[in-house]
Design an enzyme around this catalytic site. Sequence first.
Site, PDB file in Angstrom:
ATOM      1  N   CYS A  37       0.963  -2.919   0.003  1.00 37.64           N
ATOM      2  CA  CYS A  37       1.386  -1.835  -0.867  1.00 37.64           C
ATOM      3  C   CYS A  37       2.883  -1.581  -0.700  1.00 37.64           C
ATOM      4  CB  CYS A  37       0.583  -0.586  -0.511  1.00 37.64           C
ATOM      5  SG  CYS A  37       1.246   0.955  -1.140  1.00 37.64           S
ATOM      6  N   GLU A  38       3.600  -1.516  -1.807  1.00 41.02           N
ATOM      7  CA  GLU A  38       5.044  -1.316  -1.725  1.00 41.02           C
ATOM      8  C   GLU A  38       5.426   0.111  -1.330  1.00 41.02           C
ATOM      9  OE1 GLU A  38       6.416  -0.272  -6.283  1.00 41.02           O
ATOM     10  OE2 GLU A  38       6.468  -2.362  -5.639  1.00 41.02           O
ATOM     11  N   HIS A  39       4.451   1.019  -1.361  1.00 39.11           N
ATOM     12  CA  HIS A  39       4.745   2.406  -1.010  1.00 39.11           C
ATOM     13  C   HIS A  39       4.656   2.666   0.487  1.00 39.11           C
ATOM     14  CE1 HIS A  39       3.133   3.040  -5.307  1.00 39.11           C
ATOM     15  NE2 HIS A  39       4.449   3.006  -5.330  1.00 39.11           N
ATOM     16  N   HIS A  40       3.701   2.001   1.161  1.00 42.75           N
ATOM     17  CA  HIS A  40       3.511   2.245   2.588  1.00 42.75           C
ATOM     18  C   HIS A  40       3.543   0.958   3.413  1.00 42.75           C
ATOM     19  CE1 HIS A  40       1.369   5.581   0.464  1.00 42.75           C
ATOM     20  NE2 HIS A  40       2.083   6.299   1.315  1.00 42.75           N
ATOM     21  N   GLN A  58      -1.025  -2.826  -7.349  1.00 43.37           N
ATOM     22  CA  GLN A  58      -2.062  -3.673  -7.939  1.00 43.37           C
ATOM     23  C   GLN A  58      -1.837  -3.856  -9.431  1.00 43.37           C
ATOM     24  OE1 GLN A  58      -6.078  -2.886  -6.651  1.00 43.37           O
ATOM     25  NE2 GLN A  58      -6.955  -3.682  -8.547  1.00 43.37           N
ATOM     26  N   HIS A  66      -7.443  -0.704  -0.900  1.00 37.32           N
ATOM     27  CA  HIS A  66      -6.108  -0.343  -0.458  1.00 37.32           C
ATOM     28  C   HIS A  66      -6.216   0.407   0.865  1.00 37.32           C
ATOM     29  CE1 HIS A  66      -3.880  -1.073  -4.370  1.00 37.32           C
ATOM     30  NE2 HIS A  66      -5.151  -1.295  -4.675  1.00 37.32           N
ATOM     31  N   CYS A 112      -4.024   1.863   2.436  1.00 42.30           N
ATOM     32  CA  CYS A 112      -3.274   3.125   2.454  1.00 42.30           C
ATOM     33  C   CYS A 112      -4.186   4.294   2.083  1.00 42.30           C
ATOM     34  CB  CYS A 112      -2.067   3.059   1.515  1.00 42.30           C
ATOM     35  SG  CYS A 112      -2.468   2.724  -0.206  1.00 42.30           S
TER      36      CYS A 112
END
Length: 207
Positions: free
Chosen positions: A96-99, A137, A165, A167
């Site tokens: 995940c590019e956020h976490h 995704q 995910h 996260c």
Amino acid sequence: MEAVVKQFPERSGIEADDRPDRAEAEAAVRTLLRWMGEDPTREGLLETPARVVKAYGELFGGYAQDAADVLGRTFEDVSGYEDMVLVKDIDFHSHCEHHMVPIIGKAHVAYVPNGRVLGLSKIARLVDIYGRRLQTQESMTAQIADAMQRLLQPAGVAVMIEAEHLCMSMRGIRSRDATTITTAFNGQFKTDKELTRRFMKLSGQSS
């Protein structure tokens, strides 16, 4: 009728000359270890920065690969075959590019040949290229469909991704066993409802 394809940027990252070197990357890992309260000089962690950087080189190796190299070779001898080709249950791991936490799932990719076919392993390699990058995704689904349509120019493309995910399951709401499903359709898969229904059924999403 030629399909209209919305193209998505590759998001291939920064240029090689602008990237930190290995020593800088290992120093960053030591900084994170200190931030979390660990001592990077203790015996068990002495080699951890080098191991993490080596692992990241593999986990994010998709930035060094190009979809055009994978889909460049096709075969024209299809003996008149014009029906759907589906490769399903392609395992992949992404982050995940956020976490920067893992995404674990399966991809189902189908296309309708337009005079040319791919070696089946090429589709799995394409999924792997986009999986080995920081992703959402939704973006990954669109990128796979776009690369197939743009480089192979088939009569249609369908992509479905089912993923967990971490996260969501490891942090935040901590929702276990939640699965996210995303789809992308181009060409005949947008206009032919029966073809789309068959794809969904063969992918395990309808009866």
